[in-house]
Design an enzyme around this catalytic site. Structure first.
Site, PDB file in Angstrom:
ATOM      1  N   HIS A 115      -0.830  10.934  -2.727  1.00  0.00           N
ATOM      2  CA  HIS A 115      -2.163  10.569  -2.252  1.00  0.00           C
ATOM      3  C   HIS A 115      -3.076  11.772  -2.069  1.00  0.00           C
ATOM      4  O   HIS A 115      -4.198  11.801  -2.581  1.00  0.00           O
ATOM      5  CB  HIS A 115      -2.053   9.804  -0.925  1.00  0.00           C
ATOM      6  CG  HIS A 115      -3.389   9.427  -0.350  1.00  0.00           C
ATOM      7  ND1 HIS A 115      -4.093  10.259   0.492  1.00  0.00           N
ATOM      8  CD2 HIS A 115      -4.159   8.319  -0.516  1.00  0.00           C
ATOM      9  CE1 HIS A 115      -5.239   9.678   0.833  1.00  0.00           C
ATOM     10  NE2 HIS A 115      -5.300   8.501   0.231  1.00  0.00           N
TER      11      HIS A 115
ATOM     12  N   LYS B 273      -6.724   9.505  -8.229  1.00  0.00           N
ATOM     13  CA  LYS B 273      -7.376  10.501  -7.383  1.00  0.00           C
ATOM     14  C   LYS B 273      -7.876  11.657  -8.254  1.00  0.00           C
ATOM     15  O   LYS B 273      -7.095  12.264  -8.995  1.00  0.00           O
ATOM     16  CB  LYS B 273      -6.394  11.037  -6.342  1.00  0.00           C
ATOM     17  CG  LYS B 273      -5.865   9.980  -5.375  1.00  0.00           C
ATOM     18  CD  LYS B 273      -6.964   9.462  -4.481  1.00  0.00           C
ATOM     19  CE  LYS B 273      -6.409   8.578  -3.377  1.00  0.00           C
ATOM     20  NZ  LYS B 273      -7.471   8.045  -2.507  1.00  0.00           N
TER      21      LYS B 273
ATOM     22  N   ASP C  58       0.399  -1.988   4.519  1.00  0.00           N
ATOM     23  CA  ASP C  58       1.589  -1.145   4.677  1.00  0.00           C
ATOM     24  C   ASP C  58       2.825  -1.990   4.982  1.00  0.00           C
ATOM     25  O   ASP C  58       3.942  -1.482   4.918  1.00  0.00           O
ATOM     26  CB  ASP C  58       1.390  -0.155   5.836  1.00  0.00           C
ATOM     27  CG  ASP C  58       0.191   0.767   5.646  1.00  0.00           C
ATOM     28  OD1 ASP C  58      -0.268   0.909   4.493  1.00  0.00           O
ATOM     29  OD2 ASP C  58      -0.278   1.344   6.646  1.00  0.00           O
TER      30      ASP C  58
ATOM     31  N   GLU D 263       0.630  -0.829  -4.839  1.00  0.00           N
ATOM     32  CA  GLU D 263      -0.472   0.126  -4.991  1.00  0.00           C
ATOM     33  C   GLU D 263       0.097   1.523  -4.812  1.00  0.00           C
ATOM     34  O   GLU D 263       0.943   1.761  -3.921  1.00  0.00           O
ATOM     35  CB  GLU D 263      -1.550  -0.151  -3.925  1.00  0.00           C
ATOM     36  CG  GLU D 263      -2.799   0.710  -4.051  1.00  0.00           C
ATOM     37  CD  GLU D 263      -2.748   1.990  -3.227  1.00  0.00           C
ATOM     38  OE1 GLU D 263      -3.681   2.804  -3.339  1.00  0.00           O
ATOM     39  OE2 GLU D 263      -1.773   2.196  -2.465  1.00  0.00           O
TER      40      GLU D 263
ATOM     41  N   ASP E 126      -0.890   6.022  -5.680  1.00  0.00           N
ATOM     42  CA  ASP E 126      -1.919   7.008  -6.008  1.00  0.00           C
ATOM     43  C   ASP E 126      -1.409   7.962  -7.075  1.00  0.00           C
ATOM     44  O   ASP E 126      -0.259   8.412  -7.015  1.00  0.00           O
ATOM     45  CB  ASP E 126      -2.293   7.809  -4.756  1.00  0.00           C
ATOM     46  CG  ASP E 126      -2.739   6.909  -3.614  1.00  0.00           C
ATOM     47  OD1 ASP E 126      -3.869   6.412  -3.686  1.00  0.00           O
ATOM     48  OD2 ASP E 126      -1.956   6.715  -2.665  1.00  0.00           O
TER      49      ASP E 126
ATOM     50  N   GLU F 269      -4.237   3.675  -8.209  1.00  0.00           N
ATOM     51  CA  GLU F 269      -5.466   4.295  -7.713  1.00  0.00           C
ATOM     52  C   GLU F 269      -5.472   5.762  -8.146  1.00  0.00           C
ATOM     53  O   GLU F 269      -4.597   6.533  -7.744  1.00  0.00           O
ATOM     54  CB  GLU F 269      -5.587   4.191  -6.199  1.00  0.00           C
ATOM     55  CG  GLU F 269      -6.885   4.798  -5.704  1.00  0.00           C
ATOM     56  CD  GLU F 269      -7.030   4.839  -4.197  1.00  0.00           C
ATOM     57  OE1 GLU F 269      -7.703   5.764  -3.696  1.00  0.00           O
ATOM     58  OE2 GLU F 269      -6.463   3.961  -3.521  1.00  0.00           O
TER      59      GLU F 269
ATOM     60  N   HIS G  24       0.820  -1.203   0.000  1.00  0.00           N
ATOM     61  CA  HIS G  24       0.000   0.000   0.000  1.00  0.00           C
ATOM     62  C   HIS G  24       0.859   1.259   0.000  1.00  0.00           C
ATOM     63  O   HIS G  24       1.539   1.561   0.975  1.00  0.00           O
ATOM     64  CB  HIS G  24      -0.903  -0.025   1.238  1.00  0.00           C
ATOM     65  CG  HIS G  24      -1.811   1.130   1.371  1.00  0.00           C
ATOM     66  ND1 HIS G  24      -1.797   1.967   2.468  1.00  0.00           N
ATOM     67  CD2 HIS G  24      -2.786   1.594   0.548  1.00  0.00           C
ATOM     68  CE1 HIS G  24      -2.727   2.894   2.324  1.00  0.00           C
ATOM     69  NE2 HIS G  24      -3.337   2.687   1.164  1.00  0.00           N
ATOM     70  N   ARG G  25       0.861   1.957  -1.131  1.00  0.00           N
ATOM     71  CA  ARG G  25       1.736   3.121  -1.327  1.00  0.00           C
ATOM     72  C   ARG G  25       3.195   2.728  -1.141  1.00  0.00           C
ATOM     73  O   ARG G  25       4.017   3.503  -0.639  1.00  0.00           O
ATOM     74  CB  ARG G  25       1.357   4.271  -0.393  1.00  0.00           C
ATOM     75  CG  ARG G  25      -0.111   4.669  -0.464  1.00  0.00           C
ATOM     76  CD  ARG G  25      -0.491   5.730   0.547  1.00  0.00           C
ATOM     77  NE  ARG G  25      -1.940   5.776   0.736  1.00  0.00           N
ATOM     78  CZ  ARG G  25      -2.574   6.450   1.683  1.00  0.00           C
ATOM     79  NH1 ARG G  25      -1.871   7.174   2.535  1.00  0.00           N
ATOM     80  NH2 ARG G  25      -3.889   6.416   1.788  1.00  0.00           N
TER      81      ARG G  25
END
Length: 277
Positions: free
Chosen positions: A76, A137, A260, A61, A63, A135, A34-35
């Protein structure tokens, strides 16, 4: 996950019963950083993505937003305030302005000098087998800005990423526009409770052409899992950061654990599966 998502049908199928006593096992489970490995390095930086590779994540993943001139950048928040030493709204800043900011010191002095990366910079440092969950935004985007979906689709084609990418978003209309530009790009619909009350995962996915349904660990319910599996959707869950959350996700047949801490979560997965063997 990206490859599997590309093979999934987006059309609803006949409902079938789902047993939650059968735990999904590796290698069916995808560990998504995640990120990046954002528990060990500042989120959405090259340092976090390198850590994710080192930690053995199956997928990363990140953003994506657009700069003022329409470049795809990895960040993000709609502003740079939280994760850099600057202030301002991303959509109103140029790449040069964004690149001057320190995106690492807020996390630890060890990461001083980390910069906000462009999407192509991230792709450049990753192994050719690493999949991406992009993802997108869109919050705060000026109406006069260039079309983000067109730029993203063009980027995916130019870089050859269409076979190892999942495009996800909380803005379902954005996903629908991506689908209209190229129906072959795998899409993941992120659950928004306030806008999706009473709607099933299969309904949300079918409306935009998605093959993956994604919700948080706190939002994960048996009815979501049952509907997703019955309609042959892949199921992703984010915020999976401890043993209890891993066990819940596996009992519900989640395909992708978005975390994470990819290295630690893989260990929890292996231990839990071994205990039930």
């Amino acid at each position: 996950m990206a490859h599997e998502a590309s093979k999934r049908s987006t059309q609803p199928s006949k409902r079938r019963s789902v047993s939650y006593s059968v735990v999904r096992k590796p290698p069916d489970i995808v560990i998504v950083a995640h990120r990046g490995s954002s528990g060990r390095a500042p989120e959405n930086t090259l340092a976090a993505f390198r850590c994710a590779v080192h930690d053995g994540a199956d997928m990363i993943e990140l953003d994506v937003r657009m700069s003022r001139e329409g470049e795809l950048i990895v960040l993000h928040d709609r502003t740079v305030n939280r994760t850099t030493n600057g202030r301002g709204t991303v959509w109103h800043m140029t790449v040069d302005e964004l690149k001057r900011l320190d995106a690492g010191s807020w996390f630890s002095p060890r990461f001083a000098g980390e910069r906000i990366p462009l999407l192509h910079e991230v792709v450049h440092i990753l192994p050719p087998t690493m999949s991406l969950n992009i993802e997108v935004k869109t919050d705060g985007r000026p109406k006069s800005s260039p079309h983000l979906e067109e730029r993203l689709v063009r980027f995916l084609h130019d870089t050859g990423l269409t076979t190892r990418v999942l495009v996800s978003s909380f803005e379902h209309s954005f996903l629908k526009r991506v689908h209209s530009l190229d129906a072959r790009i795998p899409l993941g619909v992120l659950y928004v409770p306030i806008r999706a009350i009473g709607r099933k995962p299969s309904t949300l996915a079918w409306r935009v052409g998605a093959s993956v349904f994604i919700c948080s660990s706190a939002q994960l319910r048996k009815r979501f899992a049952a509907d997703a599996h019955a309609h042959k959707l892949l199921l992703g869950c984010y915020g999976v950061n401890n043993r209890r959350q891993v066990e819940k996700a596996l009992r519900f047949g989640v395909h992708a654990l978005i975390t994470d801490h990819p290295r630690e979560i893989r260990t929890h997965v292996e231990q839990f599966v071994a205990q039930r063997a």
